[in-house]
Design an enzyme around this catalytic site. Structure first.
Site, PDB file in Angstrom:
ATOM      1  CB  THR A  66      41.658  43.408  45.617  1.00  0.00           C
ATOM      2  OG1 THR A  66      42.534  44.490  45.845  1.00  0.00           O
ATOM      3  CG2 THR A  66      41.927  42.803  44.264  1.00  0.00           C
ATOM      4  CG  HIS A  75      37.487  46.467  43.265  1.00  0.00           C
ATOM      5  ND1 HIS A  75      36.657  47.528  43.020  1.00  0.00           N
ATOM      6  CD2 HIS A  75      38.453  46.937  44.079  1.00  0.00           C
ATOM      7  CE1 HIS A  75      37.104  48.599  43.664  1.00  0.00           C
ATOM      8  NE2 HIS A  75      38.190  48.261  44.314  1.00  0.00           N
TER       9      HIS A  75
END
Ligand code: NAD
Ligand code: ZN
Length: 342
Positions: free
Chosen positions: A40, A43
């Site tokens: 994450t 990202h």
């Protein structure tokens, strides 16, 4: 204090001086010792479409950590300054139906640490006291820092009965590998894992908990399973890649009445052969985060009982060199990457 900040709405992260936060009455200030980089965070670094629609800059990112309690909010009496802790990064409302009926991890109003509120890639950060999880001596600082993804693995792996069963895990990323270790420890007969990345397959072989680590490129999965003596199909599948191709392979390999746990985040366009699900009577379960706090209890006890997942950590960097850590993650030639904060 120093913090790794998503300062601007574009690719990159910035090491900055920011004010040290103050804990609210029910919060705890944590001095971070070690933090781990999650997919994450990558990202967020790359500022993909998910990050663009989810984050408001500036934000201190990060949610995988261990540290010590530095200060208690005025209403917190259950913890001690100096205590070694990790913690649950999903902050729940405590009021919605799921929060009030034992499925708090599915709270309708979850706030993510390092996503909707400031995170742990900093010298200090705050967390509600109820989210703070004291670490027993059996869990060293390294493992303490990866409780969050380990919890994803434990939550997924313990969703269905594994004892004596043949298991397929698609995706030998850190979470898939930890799930393999849990499945083997908990009595699976065979644990077969697939990936398309040779480094990840090699790591799977090195960890030693899988019957086979198979290259998903050009894979005839059913044939390989037969060669391993798995003739009835897979009893429990854990999708941990987010790849539509991996999901298709898995559904095809499942035995009738098989159980499939879905952790990997699949694109909305992912196509599914519904016939396989309907006519084989498959059971599908989506997995989000960790059960609060059952999964935390299970992971602590698994580690205390001797489960070894240390081999999953492959890289360490001082926080000043976070760029190297993100680069290691981006290549996929890594397991968990730890940033040292103390
Ligand atoms: P990761 O990206 O490090 O690992 C995924 C692995 O899948 C990679 O090694 C990749 O090479 C492999 N892969 C890609 N295509 C494949 C294919 N066709 N067949 C087999 N393997 C393939 O991710 P991770 O940190 O281990 O997390 C696993 C998944 O879980 C990710 O999709 C992540 O986004 C998701 N996730 C979900 C939750 C949740 O709460 N549901 C929480 C954390 C992570
Ligand atoms: Zn809630």
């Amino acid at each position: 204090m120093k913090a790794i900040v998503k300062q601007y709405p574009k690719e990159g992260l910035w090491l900055q001086d920011v004010p040290c936060p103050k804990p609210g009455p029910n919060e705890v200030l944590i001095k971070v010792r070690k933090a781990a980089i999650c997919g994450t965070d990558l990202h967020i670094y790359q500022w993909d479409s998910w990050a663009q629609k989810t984050l408001k800059t500036p934000l201190v990112i990060g949610h995988e950590f261990m540290g010590e309690v530095a200060e208690l909010g005025s209403a917190v009496h259950s913890l001690k300054v100096g205590q070694r802790v990790s913690g649950e990064g999903h902050i729940t409302c405590g009021k919605c139906r799921n929060c009030r009926t034992g499925t708090q991890h599915l709270c309708a109003h979850t706030q993510g640490t390092g996503i909707q509120r400031h995170g742990c890639f900093a010298e200090f950060f705050t967390l509600p006291a109820e989210n703070v999880y004291p670490l027993s001596d059996a869990i060293d600082d390294e493992l303490g820092a990866i409780c969050d993804p380990f919890g994803n693995a434990v939550h997924t792996a313990l969703s269905f009965d594994l004892v004596g069963e043949d298991i397929l895990i698609t995706g030998a990323g850190p979470i898939g590998l930890m799930a393999a270790a849990v499945a083997k420890r908990c009595g699976a007969r065979n644990v077969v894992i697939t990936d398309i990345n040779p480094h990840r397959l090699q790591l799977a072989k090195k960890l030693g908990c899988c019957t086979a680590a198979l290259d998903a490129n050009d894979l005839n999965l059913k044939k390989e399973l037969h060669a391993l003596g798995i003739n009835d199909g897979i009893a429990v599948g854990m999708e941990m890649s987010g790849s539509p191709a991996a999901l298709a392979d898995m559904l095809d390999a499942m035995q009738p009445n098989g159980k499939v746990a879905l952790l990997g985040i699949l694109a909305p366009s992912t196509k599914v052969d519904w016939d396989l699900i309907v006519f084989k009577g498959l059971h599908l379960k989506g997995i989000y985060g960790r059960e609060m706090f059952r999964t935390w209890d299970q992971m602590q006890r698994l580690l205390e009982g001797g489960l070894d997942i240390g081999g999953i950590i492959t890289h360490h960097y001082p926080y000043e060199e976070f760029e190297k850590g993100f680069a290691a993650m981006a290549t996929g030639e890594s397991g968990k990457v730890i940033l040292e904060w103390s």
